[in-house]
Design a protein around this motif. Structure first.
Motif, PDB file in Angstrom:
ATOM      1  N   VAL A   1       0.843  -1.197   0.000  1.00 32.75           N
ATOM      2  CA  VAL A   1       0.000   0.000   0.000  1.00 32.75           C
ATOM      3  C   VAL A   1       0.882   1.252   0.000  1.00 32.75           C
ATOM      4  N   LEU A   2       1.951   1.206   0.775  1.00 33.88           N
ATOM      5  CA  LEU A   2       2.867   2.346   0.839  1.00 33.88           C
ATOM      6  C   LEU A   2       3.780   2.396  -0.384  1.00 33.88           C
ATOM      7  N   ALA A   3       4.091   1.266  -0.938  1.00 34.44           N
ATOM      8  CA  ALA A   3       4.937   1.172  -2.142  1.00 34.44           C
ATOM      9  C   ALA A   3       6.214   1.998  -2.017  1.00 34.44           C
ATOM     10  N   GLY A   4       6.812   1.958  -0.837  1.00 35.35           N
ATOM     11  CA  GLY A   4       8.072   2.664  -0.622  1.00 35.35           C
ATOM     12  C   GLY A   4       7.944   4.154  -0.383  1.00 35.35           C
ATOM     13  N   ARG A   5       6.712   4.675  -0.355  1.00 35.64           N
ATOM     14  CA  ARG A   5       6.507   6.109  -0.133  1.00 35.64           C
ATOM     15  C   ARG A   5       6.276   6.390   1.348  1.00 35.64           C
ATOM     16  N   ALA A   6       6.622   7.587   1.771  1.00 38.91           N
ATOM     17  CA  ALA A   6       6.322   8.027   3.129  1.00 38.91           C
ATOM     18  C   ALA A   6       4.814   8.209   3.255  1.00 38.91           C
ATOM     19  N   SER A   7       4.280   7.868   4.411  1.00 41.71           N
ATOM     20  CA  SER A   7       2.831   7.962   4.592  1.00 41.71           C
ATOM     21  C   SER A   7       2.329   9.393   4.416  1.00 41.71           C
ATOM     22  N   SER A   8       3.086  10.380   4.836  1.00 42.31           N
ATOM     23  CA  SER A   8       2.647  11.771   4.686  1.00 42.31           C
ATOM     24  C   SER A   8       2.599  12.195   3.225  1.00 42.31           C
ATOM     25  N   ASP A   9       3.436  11.611   2.383  1.00 47.87           N
ATOM     26  CA  ASP A   9       3.354  11.889   0.942  1.00 47.87           C
ATOM     27  C   ASP A   9       2.050  11.336   0.376  1.00 47.87           C
ATOM     28  N   ILE A  10       1.641  10.179   0.857  1.00 48.47           N
ATOM     29  CA  ILE A  10       0.376   9.578   0.419  1.00 48.47           C
ATOM     30  C   ILE A  10      -0.794  10.440   0.886  1.00 48.47           C
ATOM     31  N   VAL A  11      -0.696  10.924   2.119  1.00 47.95           N
ATOM     32  CA  VAL A  11      -1.745  11.802   2.657  1.00 47.95           C
ATOM     33  C   VAL A  11      -1.818  13.088   1.835  1.00 47.95           C
TER      34      VAL A  11
ATOM     35  N   LEU B   1       0.627  25.229  17.974  1.00 50.45           N
ATOM     36  CA  LEU B   1      -0.412  24.390  18.563  1.00 50.45           C
ATOM     37  C   LEU B   1       0.188  23.372  19.521  1.00 50.45           C
ATOM     38  N   VAL B   2       1.251  22.714  19.112  1.00 51.82           N
ATOM     39  CA  VAL B   2       1.915  21.727  19.966  1.00 51.82           C
ATOM     40  C   VAL B   2       2.347  22.371  21.281  1.00 51.82           C
ATOM     41  N   ALA B   3       2.906  23.579  21.207  1.00 53.78           N
ATOM     42  CA  ALA B   3       3.305  24.301  22.417  1.00 53.78           C
ATOM     43  C   ALA B   3       2.089  24.672  23.262  1.00 53.78           C
ATOM     44  N   ASP B   4       1.012  25.139  22.599  1.00 46.27           N
ATOM     45  CA  ASP B   4      -0.207  25.504  23.326  1.00 46.27           C
ATOM     46  C   ASP B   4      -0.830  24.300  24.033  1.00 46.27           C
ATOM     47  N   LEU B   5      -0.622  23.108  23.469  1.00 37.00           N
ATOM     48  CA  LEU B   5      -1.127  21.890  24.118  1.00 37.00           C
ATOM     49  C   LEU B   5      -0.234  21.451  25.271  1.00 37.00           C
ATOM     50  N   GLY B   6       0.880  22.157  25.470  1.00 38.83           N
ATOM     51  CA  GLY B   6       1.740  21.885  26.616  1.00 38.83           C
ATOM     52  C   GLY B   6       2.993  21.081  26.314  1.00 38.83           C
ATOM     53  N   PHE B   7       3.162  20.669  25.067  1.00 40.86           N
ATOM     54  CA  PHE B   7       4.340  19.893  24.697  1.00 40.86           C
ATOM     55  C   PHE B   7       5.505  20.825  24.355  1.00 40.86           C
ATOM     56  N   ALA B   8       6.697  20.256  24.286  1.00 48.46           N
ATOM     57  CA  ALA B   8       7.878  20.987  23.833  1.00 48.46           C
ATOM     58  C   ALA B   8       8.099  20.619  22.372  1.00 48.46           C
ATOM     59  N   PRO B   9       7.733  21.515  21.433  1.00 50.52           N
ATOM     60  CA  PRO B   9       7.876  21.168  20.018  1.00 50.52           C
ATOM     61  C   PRO B   9       9.336  21.192  19.580  1.00 50.52           C
ATOM     62  N   ILE B  10       9.689  20.222  18.747  1.00 50.39           N
ATOM     63  CA  ILE B  10      11.015  20.195  18.129  1.00 50.39           C
ATOM     64  C   ILE B  10      10.807  20.004  16.633  1.00 50.39           C
ATOM     65  N   MET B  11      11.298  20.978  15.868  1.00 55.70           N
ATOM     66  CA  MET B  11      11.178  20.935  14.411  1.00 55.70           C
ATOM     67  C   MET B  11      12.163  19.926  13.826  1.00 55.70           C
ATOM     68  N   LEU B  12      11.675  19.155  12.884  1.00 51.37           N
ATOM     69  CA  LEU B  12      12.518  18.166  12.207  1.00 51.37           C
ATOM     70  C   LEU B  12      12.743  18.504  10.740  1.00 51.37           C
ATOM     71  N   GLY B  13      12.298  19.670  10.300  1.00 53.42           N
ATOM     72  CA  GLY B  13      12.489  20.044   8.905  1.00 53.42           C
ATOM     73  C   GLY B  13      11.327  19.598   8.034  1.00 53.42           C
ATOM     74  N   LYS B  14      11.630  19.349   6.780  1.00 55.08           N
ATOM     75  CA  LYS B  14      10.619  18.972   5.784  1.00 55.08           C
ATOM     76  C   LYS B  14      10.156  17.531   5.993  1.00 55.08           C
ATOM     77  N   LEU B  15       9.051  17.188   5.337  1.00 57.42           N
ATOM     78  CA  LEU B  15       8.505  15.834   5.460  1.00 57.42           C
ATOM     79  C   LEU B  15       9.488  14.769   4.994  1.00 57.42           C
ATOM     80  N   ASN B  16      10.212  15.062   3.912  1.00 58.70           N
ATOM     81  CA  ASN B  16      11.148  14.055   3.400  1.00 58.70           C
ATOM     82  C   ASN B  16      12.451  14.012   4.196  1.00 58.70           C
ATOM     83  N   GLU B  17      12.612  14.931   5.155  1.00 57.80           N
ATOM     84  CA  GLU B  17      13.782  14.934   6.034  1.00 57.80           C
ATOM     85  C   GLU B  17      13.385  14.354   7.391  1.00 57.80           C
ATOM     86  N   GLY B  18      12.691  15.163   8.180  1.00 60.67           N
ATOM     87  CA  GLY B  18      12.320  14.733   9.522  1.00 60.67           C
ATOM     88  C   GLY B  18      11.059  13.913   9.601  1.00 60.67           C
ATOM     89  N   GLY B  19      10.144  14.140   8.651  1.00 60.81           N
ATOM     90  CA  GLY B  19       8.881  13.406   8.692  1.00 60.81           C
ATOM     91  C   GLY B  19       9.079  11.913   8.609  1.00 60.81           C
TER      92      GLY B  19
END
Length: 195
Positions: free
Chosen positions: A99-109, A159-177
């Motif tokens: 189903v994923l065929a080697g693609r990242a799930s966020s690319d499919i989304v 939003l992540v910060a407002d929900l009380g978490f400590a957000p950490i950016m990972l870059g683009k979807l094909n990098e950190g995603g």
């Protein structure tokens, strides 16, 4: 900014609890209709509103907390998703590799939601931890965020910060995603940022 959660299973309910805990208004929807969510909305208070799917997709910020294969049903509820931010909070456990065929799930989304900005976040913790207060000891539980559009990603970080978490950016979807994909090194990581 308006928010909705689509999906009322363990993850969707956990997220609704975080919104309620932090006084952030959110709608929640599922395929069974708002009546099936009335008890949950009542329990969580006035900041959580049970919605139909058609009303939930009117939000600016839509969090997908459905089983991965169900995202196409949500996507079919509109022809164009321009101006929307779709948060991919799903995991692909149990999804056949073909189903994923080697693609990242966020690319499919992203392909399923034409015009939307997709951000990957809110998916790395088990639902029980996701529902619990993010403050831990003298720090806050980390939540990773990755996305291709700078404005949508910045809004997700806020939003992540407002929900009380400590957000950490990972870059683009094909990098950190991809680090947040099934089997990725950051999935199920309960990390705490001190300070």
């Amino acid at each position: 900014m308006t928010y909705s959660i689509i999906g009322s299973g363990n993850v969707g309910t956990a997220l609704a609890r975080q919104f309620a805990r932090n006084g952030i208004p959110v709608g929640i929807a599922n395929t069974r209709g708002p009546d099936s969510l009335a008890e949950l909305a009542s329990e969580l208070g006035s900041n959580v509103t049970a919605l139909s799917l058609q009303d939930a997709i009117k939000a600016d910020f839509i969090i997908l907390a459905v089983p991965f294969l169900a995202h196409t049903s949500v996507a079919s509820a509109a022809l164009n998703w321009a101006g929307k931010t779709i948060v991919d909070a799903m995991n692909t456990y149990g999804v056949p590799p073909e189903v994923l065929a080697g693609r990242a799930s966020s690319d499919i989304v992203a392909a399923a939601f034409p015009g939307a900005n997709v951000v990957k976040t809110l998916n790395q913790l088990p639902a029980k931890l996701l529902a619990s207060p993010p403050a831990e000891g003298s720090g806050r539980r980390v939540m990773f965020v990755a996305g291709n559009d700078a404005n949508a990603t910045a809004a997700a970080v806020q939003l992540v910060a407002d929900l009380g978490f400590a957000p950490i950016m990972l870059g683009k979807l094909n990098e950190g995603g991809v680090l947040l994909e099934k089997g990725g090194p950051l999935v199920l990581q309960n990390l705490v940022k001190l300070g």
